[in-house]
Write an enzyme that holds these catalytic residues in place. Structure first.
Site, PDB file in Angstrom:
ATOM      1  N   ARG A   1       5.954  -0.021   9.071  1.00  0.00           N
ATOM      2  CA  ARG A   1       6.793  -0.647   8.043  1.00  0.00           C
ATOM      3  C   ARG A   1       6.898   0.275   6.829  1.00  0.00           C
ATOM      4  NH1 ARG A   1       2.522  -5.164   5.566  1.00  0.00           N
ATOM      5  NH2 ARG A   1       1.912  -3.883   3.781  1.00  0.00           N
TER       6      ARG A   1
ATOM      7  N   GLN B   1      -7.200   5.646   5.741  1.00  0.00           N
ATOM      8  CA  GLN B   1      -5.923   6.302   6.068  1.00  0.00           C
ATOM      9  C   GLN B   1      -6.040   7.266   7.259  1.00  0.00           C
ATOM     10  OE1 GLN B   1      -4.038   8.342   2.757  1.00  0.00           O
ATOM     11  NE2 GLN B   1      -2.339   6.912   2.746  1.00  0.00           N
TER      12      GLN B   1
ATOM     13  N   ASP C   1       3.072   2.705  -2.197  1.00  0.00           N
ATOM     14  CA  ASP C   1       3.131   3.570  -3.390  1.00  0.00           C
ATOM     15  C   ASP C   1       1.864   4.409  -3.492  1.00  0.00           C
ATOM     16  OD1 ASP C   1       5.543   2.103  -4.558  1.00  0.00           O
ATOM     17  OD2 ASP C   1       4.072   0.494  -4.416  1.00  0.00           O
TER      18      ASP C   1
ATOM     19  N   GLU D   1       7.175   2.816   4.098  1.00  0.00           N
ATOM     20  CA  GLU D   1       7.472   4.255   4.050  1.00  0.00           C
ATOM     21  C   GLU D   1       6.387   5.118   4.686  1.00  0.00           C
ATOM     22  OE1 GLU D   1       9.516   5.747   0.736  1.00  0.00           O
ATOM     23  OE2 GLU D   1       8.556   7.713   0.790  1.00  0.00           O
TER      24      GLU D   1
ATOM     25  N   TYR E   1       0.797  -1.228   0.000  1.00  0.00           N
ATOM     26  CA  TYR E   1       0.000   0.000   0.000  1.00  0.00           C
ATOM     27  C   TYR E   1       0.830   1.278   0.000  1.00  0.00           C
ATOM     28  CZ  TYR E   1      -3.631  -3.281   1.217  1.00  0.00           C
ATOM     29  OH  TYR E   1      -4.497  -4.339   1.190  1.00  0.00           O
TER      30      TYR E   1
HETATM   31  O1  TRH Z   1       2.336  -1.242   2.452  1.00  0.00           O
HETATM   32  P1  TRH Z   1       3.766  -0.943   2.624  1.00  0.00           P
HETATM   33  O2  TRH Z   1       4.607  -2.082   2.934  1.00  0.00           O
HETATM   34  O3  TRH Z   1       4.320  -0.240   1.339  1.00  0.00           O
HETATM   35  C1  TRH Z   1       5.581  -0.491   0.789  1.00  0.00           C
HETATM   36  C2  TRH Z   1       6.578   0.521   1.119  1.00  0.00           C
HETATM   37  O4  TRH Z   1       6.157   1.777   0.730  1.00  0.00           O
HETATM   38  C3  TRH Z   1       7.882   0.197   0.439  1.00  0.00           C
HETATM   39  O5  TRH Z   1       8.849   1.149   0.744  1.00  0.00           O
HETATM   40  C4  TRH Z   1       7.648   0.161  -1.025  1.00  0.00           C
HETATM   41  O6  TRH Z   1       8.820  -0.167  -1.675  1.00  0.00           O
HETATM   42  C5  TRH Z   1       6.586  -0.848  -1.283  1.00  0.00           C
HETATM   43  O7  TRH Z   1       5.413  -0.514  -0.572  1.00  0.00           O
HETATM   44  C6  TRH Z   1       6.274  -0.928  -2.730  1.00  0.00           C
HETATM   45  O8  TRH Z   1       3.917   0.099   3.834  1.00  0.00           O
HETATM   46  P2  TRH Z   1       3.622   1.653   3.931  1.00  0.00           P
HETATM   47  O9  TRH Z   1       4.545   2.453   3.113  1.00  0.00           O
HETATM   48  O10 TRH Z   1       3.590   1.954   5.348  1.00  0.00           O
HETATM   49  O11 TRH Z   1       2.164   1.838   3.351  1.00  0.00           O
HETATM   50  C7  TRH Z   1       1.014   1.421   4.035  1.00  0.00           C
HETATM   51  C8  TRH Z   1      -0.129   2.378   3.779  1.00  0.00           C
HETATM   52  O12 TRH Z   1      -1.334   1.819   4.296  1.00  0.00           O
HETATM   53  C9  TRH Z   1       0.049   3.722   4.467  1.00  0.00           C
HETATM   54  O13 TRH Z   1      -0.463   4.757   3.644  1.00  0.00           O
HETATM   55  C10 TRH Z   1      -0.813   3.592   5.718  1.00  0.00           C
HETATM   56  C11 TRH Z   1      -1.939   2.761   5.182  1.00  0.00           C
HETATM   57  N1  TRH Z   1      -2.733   2.003   6.159  1.00  0.00           N
HETATM   58  C12 TRH Z   1      -4.056   2.335   6.307  1.00  0.00           C
HETATM   59  O14 TRH Z   1      -4.556   3.272   5.672  1.00  0.00           O
HETATM   60  N2  TRH Z   1      -4.819   1.593   7.171  1.00  0.00           N
HETATM   61  C13 TRH Z   1      -4.313   0.573   7.911  1.00  0.00           C
HETATM   62  O15 TRH Z   1      -5.059  -0.051   8.686  1.00  0.00           O
HETATM   63  C14 TRH Z   1      -2.910   0.273   7.765  1.00  0.00           C
HETATM   64  C15 TRH Z   1      -2.322  -0.838   8.600  1.00  0.00           C
HETATM   65  C16 TRH Z   1      -2.160   0.994   6.876  1.00  0.00           C
END
Ligand code: TRH
Length: 379
Positions: A275, A259, A20, A277, A18
């Site tokens: 985790r 979000q 990107d 970004e 999620y």
């Molecule tokens: O989902 P991710 O592991 O995304 C990853 C990283 O960005 C990584 O660096 C990249 O290379 C890869 O994607 C392609 O973790 P991240 O970045 O924290 O993104 C999660 C998103 O989900 C963030 O915008 C928060 C959102 N989120 C919610 O909206 N509700 C939820 O309940 C949770 C747990 C997360």
């Protein structure tokens, strides 16, 4: 919207997870809400946006959400007039037809490659560098988020910390909706968001035996269910809404939150495991201690990135808490063993560090504002 409203196109190819789309969606909304721009967000997998913003209809080619025009990025890309500023997120490749259309503009758009966040020192050297197109008469600029003055800074909406404090003053309703009991100063409230590779079972076992009771909030809606594996026992299947209690651990399985509500979850907790970004940066704004699981890469290519962040994050943590913070991060990222006991005894030092960290970076300008100034100087 008038003729002179700046138009921005953001292109997002969802690689996995999620992060990107999480970053692109946040940036797009901010450009509309705080800068009054006309923003089109081109996403190849619209369904991936839906958990972050449930009003999104994944079946539509085009829709307006929070003032952003969300468009499906289809392989057979339509002939459209390019915007004034074009952002390709995380090095995704723009449609060829769009690139050619850019060359035909009376004034070529400002073309940005928005990169991943890193605390590594080389970022300052590469931030804002131009990269001329090998064939077309176009120049792309690298824009790096980061922590120091010579970078693009961190994504952050205006008034975020004030919103956080308002929420903290009356979070009862949010707790009720999620089924979390009223605050208990004798226990630790912890959110947990991590990759499957994290040593979750080891951590949960240590929490069961923890001196301080732990109430863990685990959004699992992004998987169909969560399997808790205990040595010598049948796996326990958790669904959103279920509660598991063992020893000093109470585990609440939550749905994946929109979000804005995920922010509230981070603001509510005493400690956040995050985790990738975007959740990582959001946990910084929560001003509470965080534990980061970096996105794992082949051959441990992520290790220098983790070390660079820890060097910066622990700058104002005194010993022996500094060593404990570093060791726990290395354990959580599978570089060594994990010891909750050694980590949590330094809780007070971590708390003051996290609060100071959020305040320090809040005093900096934010990524969207820096991007707007950078592009404004180029238009
Ligand atoms: O989902 P991710 O592991 O995304 C990853 C990283 O960005 C990584 O660096 C990249 O290379 C890869 O994607 C392609 O973790 P991240 O970045 O924290 O993104 C999660 C998103 O989900 C963030 O915008 C928060 C959102 N989120 C919610 O909206 N509700 C939820 O309940 C949770 C747990 C997360």
């Amino acid at each position: 919207m008038n003729q002179t409203t700046p138009r921005w196109d953001i292109f997002c190819a969802v690689i996995d997870n999620y992060g990107d789309i999480g970053v692109c969606w946040r940036l797009a909304r901010q450009l509309v809400a705080e800068h009054g721009f006309a923003v089109r967000l081109w996403v190849d997998d619209v369904s991936r946006m839906q958990p972050l913003h449930p009003e999104i209809d994944a079946s539509l080619e085009s829709q307006i959400a929070c003032g952003v025009e969300v468009r499906r990025w289809v392989p057979d890309f339509p002939e459209v007039e390019p915007a004034d500023v074009v952002i390709e997120a995380f090095g995704c490749v723009l449609p060829m037809t769009y690139e050619h259309a850019m060359t035909r503009c009376a004034r070529p758009p400002v073309w940005i490659n928005l990169e991943y966040l890193s605390a590594e020192s080389w970022v300052e050297m590469c931030h804002a560098l131009p990269s001329p197109h090998p064939v077309l008469n176009l120049t792309k600029y690298f824009f790096f988020p980061g922590f120091t003055e010579g970078t693009g800074h961190l994504l952050r909406e205006s008034g975020l910390l004030e919103q956080r404090e308002t929420f903290r003053a009356s979070s009862g309703n949010f707790r009720d909706v999620l089924g979390i009991p009223p605050p208990n100063p004798d226990e630790l409230l912890i959110s947990l968001f991590c990759y499957d590779t994290a040593p979750v079972d080891a951590l949960l076992t240590q929490w069961e035996q923890s001196e301080i009771p732990v109430r863990c909030l685990l959004p699992i809606g992004h998987r169909s269910s969560f399997h808790l594996q205990r040595e010598g026992e049948q796996p326990i299947h958790l669904q959103p809404g279920s509660i598991h209690q063992h020893g000093n651990l109470t585990l609440h399985a939550l749905p994946f939150l929109r979000q804005e509500d995920y922010d509230k979850l981070l603001w509510l907790c005493d400690l956040n495991f995050v985790r990738g970004e975007d959740s990582f940066v959001r946990a910084m704004w929560a001003g509470k201690p965080l534990v980061w699981q970096i996105y794992p890469q082949e051959d441990d290519a992520h290790r220098p990135k983790l070390d660079a962040f820890l060097d910066l994050y622990t700058l104002t943590i005194p010993e022996p808490a500094l060593t404990a913070m570093r060791a726990f991060h290395l354990g959580w990222n599978n570089f060594n063993a994990l010891s909750w006991k050694d980590f949590i005894r330094h809780r007070k030092a971590f708390e003051s560090n996290a609060a100071g960290w959020a305040d320090y970076y809040y005093a900096q300008s934010d990524l969207a504002s820096k991007l707007v100034i950078f592009c404004g100087n180029k238009v």
